[in-house]
Scaffold this motif. Structure first.
Motif, PDB file in Angstrom:
ATOM      1  N   VAL A  24      24.179  26.341  41.447  1.00 19.23           N
ATOM      2  CA  VAL A  24      24.134  27.620  42.253  1.00 19.23           C
ATOM      3  C   VAL A  24      24.931  27.562  43.101  1.00 19.23           C
ATOM      4  O   VAL A  24      26.010  28.248  42.776  1.00 19.23           O
ATOM      5  CB  VAL A  24      23.060  27.128  43.215  1.00 19.23           C
ATOM      6  CG1 VAL A  24      23.315  28.432  44.651  1.00 19.23           C
ATOM      7  CG2 VAL A  24      21.847  28.200  42.621  1.00 19.23           C
ATOM      8  N   LEU A  25      26.094  26.518  44.271  1.00 28.79           N
ATOM      9  CA  LEU A  25      27.376  26.241  44.514  1.00 28.79           C
ATOM     10  C   LEU A  25      28.227  26.800  43.735  1.00 28.79           C
ATOM     11  O   LEU A  25      29.416  26.915  43.686  1.00 28.79           O
ATOM     12  CB  LEU A  25      27.397  24.750  45.055  1.00 28.79           C
ATOM     13  CG  LEU A  25      26.393  24.401  46.329  1.00 28.79           C
ATOM     14  CD1 LEU A  25      26.750  23.442  46.363  1.00 28.79           C
ATOM     15  CD2 LEU A  25      26.441  25.622  47.204  1.00 28.79           C
ATOM     16  N   GLN A  26      28.047  25.925  42.174  1.00 23.40           N
ATOM     17  CA  GLN A  26      28.637  26.491  41.462  1.00 23.40           C
ATOM     18  C   GLN A  26      28.850  27.823  40.984  1.00 23.40           C
ATOM     19  O   GLN A  26      30.408  28.335  40.619  1.00 23.40           O
ATOM     20  CB  GLN A  26      28.993  25.548  39.878  1.00 23.40           C
ATOM     21  CG  GLN A  26      29.128  23.744  39.875  1.00 23.40           C
ATOM     22  CD  GLN A  26      28.351  23.357  38.527  1.00 23.40           C
ATOM     23  OE1 GLN A  26      27.330  23.847  37.611  1.00 23.40           O
ATOM     24  NE2 GLN A  26      29.261  22.191  38.038  1.00 23.40           N
ATOM     25  N   GLN A  27      28.519  28.366  40.632  1.00 20.44           N
ATOM     26  CA  GLN A  27      27.836  29.856  40.210  1.00 20.44           C
ATOM     27  C   GLN A  27      28.182  30.548  41.599  1.00 20.44           C
ATOM     28  O   GLN A  27      29.369  31.556  41.166  1.00 20.44           O
ATOM     29  CB  GLN A  27      26.780  30.344  40.273  1.00 20.44           C
ATOM     30  CG  GLN A  27      26.122  29.756  39.538  1.00 20.44           C
ATOM     31  CD  GLN A  27      26.543  30.938  37.587  1.00 20.44           C
ATOM     32  OE1 GLN A  27      27.171  31.388  38.007  1.00 20.44           O
ATOM     33  NE2 GLN A  27      25.050  30.988  36.280  1.00 20.44           N
ATOM     34  N   ILE A  28      28.661  29.616  42.581  1.00 22.79           N
ATOM     35  CA  ILE A  28      29.033  31.222  43.819  1.00 22.79           C
ATOM     36  C   ILE A  28      30.565  30.745  44.041  1.00 22.79           C
ATOM     37  O   ILE A  28      31.898  31.626  43.606  1.00 22.79           O
ATOM     38  CB  ILE A  28      28.436  30.499  44.742  1.00 22.79           C
ATOM     39  CG1 ILE A  28      27.286  31.083  45.087  1.00 22.79           C
ATOM     40  CG2 ILE A  28      29.447  30.808  45.958  1.00 22.79           C
ATOM     41  CD1 ILE A  28      26.425  30.248  46.884  1.00 22.79           C
ATOM     42  N   SER A  29      30.725  29.129  43.670  1.00 24.60           N
ATOM     43  CA  SER A  29      32.279  29.333  43.260  1.00 24.60           C
ATOM     44  C   SER A  29      33.195  29.443  42.093  1.00 24.60           C
ATOM     45  O   SER A  29      34.252  30.157  42.262  1.00 24.60           O
ATOM     46  CB  SER A  29      32.575  27.924  42.938  1.00 24.60           C
ATOM     47  OG  SER A  29      32.176  26.887  44.882  1.00 24.60           O
ATOM     48  N   ARG A  30      32.724  29.949  41.084  1.00 26.78           N
ATOM     49  CA  ARG A  30      33.393  31.059  39.824  1.00 26.78           C
ATOM     50  C   ARG A  30      33.033  32.521  40.061  1.00 26.78           C
ATOM     51  O   ARG A  30      34.328  33.038  39.798  1.00 26.78           O
ATOM     52  CB  ARG A  30      32.265  30.649  39.242  1.00 26.78           C
ATOM     53  CG  ARG A  30      32.397  31.345  37.464  1.00 26.78           C
ATOM     54  CD  ARG A  30      31.518  30.832  36.060  1.00 26.78           C
ATOM     55  NE  ARG A  30      31.660  29.770  35.899  1.00 26.78           N
ATOM     56  CZ  ARG A  30      30.605  28.460  35.966  1.00 26.78           C
ATOM     57  NH1 ARG A  30      29.018  29.162  36.405  1.00 26.78           N
ATOM     58  NH2 ARG A  30      30.642  27.530  36.161  1.00 26.78           N
ATOM     59  N   ILE A  31      32.481  33.125  40.886  1.00 26.86           N
ATOM     60  CA  ILE A  31      32.425  34.068  41.358  1.00 26.86           C
ATOM     61  C   ILE A  31      33.716  34.410  42.126  1.00 26.86           C
ATOM     62  O   ILE A  31      34.414  35.524  41.929  1.00 26.86           O
ATOM     63  CB  ILE A  31      31.130  34.615  42.103  1.00 26.86           C
ATOM     64  CG1 ILE A  31      29.821  34.661  40.751  1.00 26.86           C
ATOM     65  CG2 ILE A  31      31.748  35.848  42.843  1.00 26.86           C
ATOM     66  CD1 ILE A  31      28.733  34.712  41.671  1.00 26.86           C
ATOM     67  N   ALA A  32      34.101  33.615  43.559  1.00 28.40           N
ATOM     68  CA  ALA A  32      34.622  33.737  43.916  1.00 28.40           C
ATOM     69  C   ALA A  32      36.528  33.399  43.172  1.00 28.40           C
ATOM     70  O   ALA A  32      37.415  34.243  43.440  1.00 28.40           O
ATOM     71  CB  ALA A  32      34.434  32.148  45.141  1.00 28.40           C
ATOM     72  N   ALA A  33      36.378  32.365  42.386  1.00 28.19           N
ATOM     73  CA  ALA A  33      37.591  32.066  41.712  1.00 28.19           C
ATOM     74  C   ALA A  33      38.079  33.388  41.242  1.00 28.19           C
ATOM     75  O   ALA A  33      38.702  33.725  41.348  1.00 28.19           O
ATOM     76  CB  ALA A  33      37.626  31.031  40.970  1.00 28.19           C
ATOM     77  N   ASN A  34      37.296  33.780  40.293  1.00 29.01           N
ATOM     78  CA  ASN A  34      37.243  34.991  39.457  1.00 29.01           C
ATOM     79  C   ASN A  34      37.806  36.522  40.168  1.00 29.01           C
ATOM     80  O   ASN A  34      38.781  37.187  40.156  1.00 29.01           O
ATOM     81  CB  ASN A  34      35.959  35.628  39.197  1.00 29.01           C
ATOM     82  CG  ASN A  34      36.050  34.574  37.678  1.00 29.01           C
ATOM     83  OD1 ASN A  34      36.826  33.742  37.329  1.00 29.01           O
ATOM     84  ND2 ASN A  34      34.806  34.294  37.060  1.00 29.01           N
ATOM     85  N   ALA A  35      36.692  36.629  41.626  1.00 25.23           N
ATOM     86  CA  ALA A  35      37.755  37.364  42.333  1.00 25.23           C
ATOM     87  C   ALA A  35      38.689  37.274  43.390  1.00 25.23           C
ATOM     88  O   ALA A  35      39.832  38.167  43.464  1.00 25.23           O
ATOM     89  CB  ALA A  35      36.680  37.950  43.323  1.00 25.23           C
ATOM     90  N   PHE A  36      39.013  36.428  43.373  1.00 32.43           N
ATOM     91  CA  PHE A  36      40.489  36.155  44.673  1.00 32.43           C
ATOM     92  C   PHE A  36      41.335  34.450  43.725  1.00 32.43           C
ATOM     93  O   PHE A  36      40.619  33.363  43.811  1.00 32.43           O
ATOM     94  CB  PHE A  36      39.932  34.845  45.642  1.00 32.43           C
ATOM     95  CG  PHE A  36      39.080  36.051  46.252  1.00 32.43           C
ATOM     96  CD1 PHE A  36      39.333  36.971  46.906  1.00 32.43           C
ATOM     97  CD2 PHE A  36      38.250  36.189  46.345  1.00 32.43           C
ATOM     98  CE1 PHE A  36      39.418  37.990  48.066  1.00 32.43           C
ATOM     99  CE2 PHE A  36      37.226  37.343  46.555  1.00 32.43           C
ATOM    100  CZ  PHE A  36      37.825  37.768  47.864  1.00 32.43           C
TER     101      PHE A  36
END
Length: 151
Positions: A24-36
């Motif tokens: 889940v933490l990896q998913q969150i990090s991926r979503i944030a990195a794609n947006a920012f």
């Protein structure tokens, strides 16, 4: 800071697959990195993992507020996700978590960080809000609910 100032549609995702805390933490990090684009997935994940090592950010009742501080960044990044199924997250009540509101803040914004965490906790602590979040069937619906734009 108001939630509508923090969240963006591309960082609000409904029914994310995940079977573990790290996943889940990896998913969150991926979503944030794609947006920012100014933060890498690895940097974001390391910030979350470092905070989780201190103690779990699972606040109970199926909710977690993972957060981390970022060096050399001036922008706050927020990610709201729900998971397909609740995930074991070492929450204070030992219950699995299905609502995650993650926050990444600049290292030098300590006071703003605390105020923002308090606002998120108050929003998620409202039983009605948590119930409405769990009923969302799409990312768009989740974003509108969290930012007060629901019909």
């Amino acid at each position: 800071m108001k939630l509508e100032q923090l969240l963006s549609p591309d960082c609000t995702v409904c029914a994310v697959p995940g079977t573990s805390k790290k996943g889940v933490l990896q998913q969150i990090s991926r979503i944030a990195a794609n947006a920012f684009k100014n933060a890498t997935e690895k940097e974001l994940l390391n910030a979350l993992v470092a905070r989780e090592k201190l103690s779990s950010t699972g606040i109970g009742k199926g909710i977690a507020i993972p957060h981390g501080r970022l060096l050399d960044h001036q922008q706050i990044i927020a990610v709201l996700i729900t998971t397909e199924k609740p995930v074991s997250f070492d929450a204070i009540d030992d219950q699995p978590v299905d609502i995650f509101f993650a926050l990444f803040v600049p290292e030098d914004h300590c006071q703003q960080h605390l105020q923002t965490l308090a606002a998120i906790a108050a929003f998620l602590g409202d039983k009605g809000n948590a119930k409405r979040i769990r009923k969302c069937q799409s990312s768009e619906q989740l974003f509108k609910m969290a930012t007060g734009q629901q019909d």
